[in-house]
Motif scaffolding. Structure first.
Motif, PDB file in Angstrom:
ATOM      1  N   PHE A   1       0.841  -1.200   0.000  1.00  0.00           N
ATOM      2  CA  PHE A   1       0.000   0.000   0.000  1.00  0.00           C
ATOM      3  C   PHE A   1       0.877   1.251   0.000  1.00  0.00           C
ATOM      4  CE2 PHE A   1      -2.373   3.404   1.975  1.00  0.00           C
ATOM      5  CZ  PHE A   1      -3.646   3.288   1.431  1.00  0.00           C
ATOM      6  N   LEU A   2       1.871   1.282   0.892  1.00  0.00           N
ATOM      7  CA  LEU A   2       2.729   2.450   1.014  1.00  0.00           C
ATOM      8  C   LEU A   2       3.672   2.604  -0.179  1.00  0.00           C
ATOM      9  CD1 LEU A   2       3.672   2.193   4.802  1.00  0.00           C
ATOM     10  CD2 LEU A   2       1.947   3.665   3.746  1.00  0.00           C
ATOM     11  N   ALA A   3       3.970   1.490  -0.867  1.00  0.00           N
ATOM     12  CA  ALA A   3       4.871   1.546  -2.023  1.00  0.00           C
ATOM     13  C   ALA A   3       4.306   2.394  -3.149  1.00  0.00           C
ATOM     14  CB  ALA A   3       5.163   0.129  -2.539  1.00  0.00           C
ATOM     15  N   GLY A   4       3.016   2.708  -3.081  1.00  0.00           N
ATOM     16  CA  GLY A   4       2.421   3.605  -4.058  1.00  0.00           C
ATOM     17  C   GLY A   4       3.102   4.965  -4.095  1.00  0.00           C
ATOM     18  N   GLY A   5       3.841   5.284  -3.049  1.00  0.00           N
ATOM     19  CA  GLY A   5       4.561   6.542  -3.023  1.00  0.00           C
ATOM     20  C   GLY A   5       5.555   6.696  -4.157  1.00  0.00           C
ATOM     21  N   PHE A   6       6.052   5.576  -4.698  1.00  0.00           N
ATOM     22  CA  PHE A   6       7.012   5.665  -5.799  1.00  0.00           C
ATOM     23  C   PHE A   6       6.368   6.256  -7.048  1.00  0.00           C
ATOM     24  CE2 PHE A   6       8.767   3.599  -9.656  1.00  0.00           C
ATOM     25  CZ  PHE A   6      10.004   4.234  -9.662  1.00  0.00           C
ATOM     26  N   ARG A   7       5.205   5.740  -7.410  1.00  0.00           N
ATOM     27  CA  ARG A   7       4.519   6.273  -8.598  1.00  0.00           C
ATOM     28  C   ARG A   7       4.108   7.727  -8.388  1.00  0.00           C
ATOM     29  NH1 ARG A   7       1.736   2.473 -11.905  1.00  0.00           N
ATOM     30  NH2 ARG A   7       3.169   0.758 -12.381  1.00  0.00           N
ATOM     31  N   ILE A   8       3.719   8.064  -7.152  1.00  0.00           N
ATOM     32  CA  ILE A   8       3.357   9.445  -6.858  1.00  0.00           C
ATOM     33  C   ILE A   8       4.568  10.350  -7.039  1.00  0.00           C
ATOM     34  CG2 ILE A   8       2.553  11.009  -5.045  1.00  0.00           C
ATOM     35  CD1 ILE A   8       1.015   8.565  -3.905  1.00  0.00           C
ATOM     36  N   ALA A   9       5.720   9.881  -6.570  1.00  0.00           N
ATOM     37  CA  ALA A   9       6.947  10.669  -6.730  1.00  0.00           C
ATOM     38  C   ALA A   9       7.257  10.908  -8.206  1.00  0.00           C
ATOM     39  CB  ALA A   9       8.115   9.966  -6.045  1.00  0.00           C
ATOM     40  N   ARG A  10       6.987   9.922  -9.052  1.00  0.00           N
ATOM     41  CA  ARG A  10       7.184  10.103 -10.492  1.00  0.00           C
ATOM     42  C   ARG A  10       6.277  11.208 -11.033  1.00  0.00           C
ATOM     43  NH1 ARG A  10       9.568   6.049 -13.852  1.00  0.00           N
ATOM     44  NH2 ARG A  10       8.159   6.816 -15.472  1.00  0.00           N
ATOM     45  N   SER A  11       5.000  11.156 -10.663  1.00  0.00           N
ATOM     46  CA  SER A  11       4.060  12.185 -11.129  1.00  0.00           C
ATOM     47  C   SER A  11       4.466  13.568 -10.630  1.00  0.00           C
ATOM     48  CB  SER A  11       2.643  11.860 -10.655  1.00  0.00           C
ATOM     49  OG  SER A  11       2.158  10.674 -11.253  1.00  0.00           O
ATOM     50  N   LEU A  12       4.921  13.631  -9.383  1.00  0.00           N
ATOM     51  CA  LEU A  12       5.309  14.918  -8.814  1.00  0.00           C
ATOM     52  C   LEU A  12       6.631  15.412  -9.393  1.00  0.00           C
ATOM     53  CD1 LEU A  12       4.223  14.378  -5.102  1.00  0.00           C
ATOM     54  CD2 LEU A  12       3.047  15.683  -6.886  1.00  0.00           C
ATOM     55  N   THR A  13       7.477  14.508  -9.843  1.00  0.00           N
ATOM     56  CA  THR A  13       8.678  14.911 -10.565  1.00  0.00           C
ATOM     57  C   THR A  13       8.297  15.644 -11.845  1.00  0.00           C
ATOM     58  OG1 THR A  13       9.986  13.072  -9.677  1.00  0.00           O
ATOM     59  CG2 THR A  13      10.769  14.079 -11.720  1.00  0.00           C
ATOM     60  N   VAL A  14       7.337  15.069 -12.570  1.00  0.00           N
ATOM     61  CA  VAL A  14       6.850  15.704 -13.801  1.00  0.00           C
ATOM     62  C   VAL A  14       6.222  17.057 -13.492  1.00  0.00           C
ATOM     63  CG1 VAL A  14       5.212  15.497 -15.706  1.00  0.00           C
ATOM     64  CG2 VAL A  14       6.510  13.492 -14.954  1.00  0.00           C
ATOM     65  N   ALA A  15       5.397  17.117 -12.438  1.00  0.00           N
ATOM     66  CA  ALA A  15       4.711  18.359 -12.090  1.00  0.00           C
ATOM     67  C   ALA A  15       5.705  19.456 -11.727  1.00  0.00           C
ATOM     68  CB  ALA A  15       3.744  18.121 -10.934  1.00  0.00           C
ATOM     69  N   GLN A  16       6.761  19.100 -10.998  1.00  0.00           N
ATOM     70  CA  GLN A  16       7.751  20.106 -10.607  1.00  0.00           C
ATOM     71  C   GLN A  16       8.601  20.552 -11.798  1.00  0.00           C
ATOM     72  OE1 GLN A  16       9.351  19.392  -6.283  1.00  0.00           O
ATOM     73  NE2 GLN A  16       8.767  17.412  -7.111  1.00  0.00           N
ATOM     74  N   ALA A  17       8.892  19.620 -12.706  1.00  0.00           N
ATOM     75  CA  ALA A  17       9.638  19.996 -13.912  1.00  0.00           C
ATOM     76  C   ALA A  17       8.837  20.990 -14.739  1.00  0.00           C
ATOM     77  CB  ALA A  17       9.965  18.750 -14.737  1.00  0.00           C
ATOM     78  N   GLU A  18       7.509  20.832 -14.775  1.00  0.00           N
ATOM     79  CA  GLU A  18       6.659  21.730 -15.553  1.00  0.00           C
ATOM     80  C   GLU A  18       6.791  23.170 -15.069  1.00  0.00           C
ATOM     81  OE1 GLU A  18       3.038  24.125 -16.231  1.00  0.00           O
ATOM     82  OE2 GLU A  18       3.752  23.287 -14.315  1.00  0.00           O
ATOM     83  N   GLY A  19       7.015  23.362 -13.771  1.00  0.00           N
ATOM     84  CA  GLY A  19       7.121  24.701 -13.226  1.00  0.00           C
ATOM     85  C   GLY A  19       8.442  25.385 -13.509  1.00  0.00           C
ATOM     86  N   LEU A  20       9.373  24.669 -14.121  1.00  0.00           N
ATOM     87  CA  LEU A  20      10.698  25.229 -14.384  1.00  0.00           C
ATOM     88  C   LEU A  20      10.906  25.597 -15.847  1.00  0.00           C
ATOM     89  CD1 LEU A  20      12.796  22.723 -12.218  1.00  0.00           C
ATOM     90  CD2 LEU A  20      12.057  25.026 -11.591  1.00  0.00           C
ATOM     91  N   VAL A  21       9.868  25.394 -16.688  1.00  0.00           N
ATOM     92  CA  VAL A  21      10.031  25.619 -18.126  1.00  0.00           C
ATOM     93  C   VAL A  21       8.806  26.332 -18.686  1.00  0.00           C
ATOM     94  CG1 VAL A  21      11.477  23.567 -18.404  1.00  0.00           C
ATOM     95  CG2 VAL A  21       8.999  23.379 -18.695  1.00  0.00           C
ATOM     96  N   SER A  22       8.910  26.707 -19.952  1.00  0.00           N
ATOM     97  CA  SER A  22       7.805  27.343 -20.652  1.00  0.00           C
ATOM     98  C   SER A  22       6.926  26.279 -21.314  1.00  0.00           C
ATOM     99  CB  SER A  22       8.338  28.296 -21.721  1.00  0.00           C
ATOM    100  OG  SER A  22       7.284  28.842 -22.474  1.00  0.00           O
ATOM    101  N   ARG A  23       5.644  26.595 -21.458  1.00  0.00           N
ATOM    102  CA  ARG A  23       4.683  25.630 -21.995  1.00  0.00           C
ATOM    103  C   ARG A  23       4.995  25.168 -23.406  1.00  0.00           C
ATOM    104  NH1 ARG A  23      -1.197  27.747 -22.037  1.00  0.00           N
ATOM    105  NH2 ARG A  23      -1.210  26.449 -23.898  1.00  0.00           N
ATOM    106  N   VAL A  24       5.652  26.000 -24.181  1.00  0.00           N
ATOM    107  CA  VAL A  24       5.848  25.666 -25.588  1.00  0.00           C
ATOM    108  C   VAL A  24       6.716  24.424 -25.765  1.00  0.00           C
ATOM    109  CG1 VAL A  24       7.913  27.110 -25.893  1.00  0.00           C
ATOM    110  CG2 VAL A  24       6.380  26.707 -27.833  1.00  0.00           C
TER     111      VAL A  24
END
Length: 392
Positions: free
Chosen positions: A290-313
């Motif tokens: 159950f707790l191992a789900g944190g790995f996939r969440i970390a992947r999604s949050l990695t993507v979300a944080q990368a989005e905030g460092l670049v332009s949409r184009v």
């Protein structure tokens, strides 16, 4: 939730059901076909290579020709790969099918880019984690069925059954609308991304975090079956609990600030690894999964944080780079896990905990300081329609 997000969520729910049927049993089926622990690690590493090399080209291509075109190709090729895995008569042909299946993961970068553009009023983190939760709702059902059917009819049968929901998912995905192509007004489309020092530092940190999270995971089913005497049916049930954890944790942590969720996910996975290592029964392993789900969440949050460092184009390219970095973790970790497993089946767990301790320190110390190295300008592109609304 917008219309396209609902369609994506439904398509991924069906795909999650199909993949959930077999994904938690893959190491066991490879072992059944004659692979030992090191070979299983190498096979997963090869599959990860095939997955990783496609992310950047697919992300960049989606920025140029449109996200849906690339996504449709991924869904169709994934369906074909699932059929190849089911029909494979031996280990070699199965590995070919498995590698083909991982090649189709090029869909992830344009998919994340599509979700970001179609999210409406939602934050990027909420949109990505909610859609991920939908995938894992399907995986809950798939994992339960996979473990039960695998024990009753044999592991090969679950691959045949998986084709049905994967086919349905593909048909739904083809109903998605095309999104306008974003065209930059300035030359040097990729220069801003390749020279983004902050993005590079963040991805380096994320790779350490994800490596520590993932190292102990690839051979966990083999460890549970061979060392802890857990049955195939129980492993399938554990897979469904893992998917349930992904759903609930995605929906809760996904609403937090991405940085906080990133830290919490590391703590959750650390607790999961500790339970797998020192747990004494199925209830402990269930909580761990159950707790191992944190790995996939970390992947999604990695993507979300990368989005905030670049332009949409350049979202497609940036998401492709991010997925490539995460894919490198999936290449390196399984062979190392196989070697550690050969020394001692339990050894991957304390090694993972040590790496996670270091990554958690680095995250709390350095991640809050990372800011975009250049101002992000969101209005420097034109929107070009694809002129192919009826195409799949």
């Amino acid at each position: 939730m917008t219309r396209d997000l609902r369609l994506i969520g439904t398509a991924l729910l069906c795909w999650g059901m199909g993949e959930g049927l077999f994904v938690y049993l893959l190491p066991l089926y490879l072992e059944q076909l004659g692979a030992d622990s090191v070979q299983i690690g190498v096979i997963f590493g090869i599959a990860a290579v095939s997955m990783t090399i496609t992310h950047i080209p697919a992300g960049a291509l989606s920025d140029r020709i449109g996200r849906k075109r690339v996504m449709s190709a991924g869904w169709i090729s994934g369906l074909f790969s699932a059929i190849v895995m089911y029909l494979a008569p031996n280990l070699l042909f199965f590995v070919i099918g498995l590698v083909m299946y991982h090649l189709t993961f090029f869909v992830i970068a344009p998919l994340n880019s599509y979700i970001t553009a179609a999210r409406g009023k939602w934050t990027v983190a909420r949109a990505l984690t909610t859609v991920s939760a939908m995938f894992n709702v399907g995986a809950i059902v798939g994992a339960i069925l996979g473990g039960t059917i695998g024990e009753l009819l044999g592991l090969r049968s679950v691959f045949g059954l998986a084709i049905i929901p994967i086919f349905i998912s593909t048909m739904i995905a083809l109903l998605l609308k095309h999104q306008p192509i974003e065209i930059p007004k300035k030359a040097g489309r990729y220069q801003a991304v390749l020279s983004n020092i902050t993005l590079g530092r963040f991805l380096a940190l994320a790779s350490i975090v994800l490596f520590g999270m993932y190292l102990s995971w690839p051979l966990t089913p083999n460890y549970l079956q061979n060392v802890r005497q857990v049955t195939v049916r129980e492993i399938g049930a554990l897979g469904s609990i893992n998917a349930l954890g992904l759903v609930l944790l995605n929906l809760s942590i996904g609403r937090l600030i991405a940085y906080r969720g990133f830290v919490i996910s590391q703590l959750l996975v650390g607790a999961s690894i500790l339970l797998l290592w020192l747990g004494t029964g199925v209830p402990f392993f269930a909580l761990s999964y159950f707790l191992a789900g944190g790995f996939r969440i970390a992947r999604s949050l990695t993507v979300a944080q990368a989005e905030g460092l670049v332009s949409r184009v350049n979202l497609g390219l940036v998401y492709g780079i991010t997925e490539t970095v995460m894919g490198l973790v999936a290449i390196i970790a399984p062979p190392i896990a196989g070697l550690l497993y050969r020394v001692s089946p339990a050894l991957p767990y304390p090694v993972s905990l040590g790496i996670l301790g270091g990554s958690l320190f680095l995250t709390t110390r350095f991640l809050p300081r990372l800011k975009p190295s250049t101002p992000l300008v969101e209005d420097h592109f034109d929107l070009q329609p694809t002129n192919e609304e009826g195409m799949s």
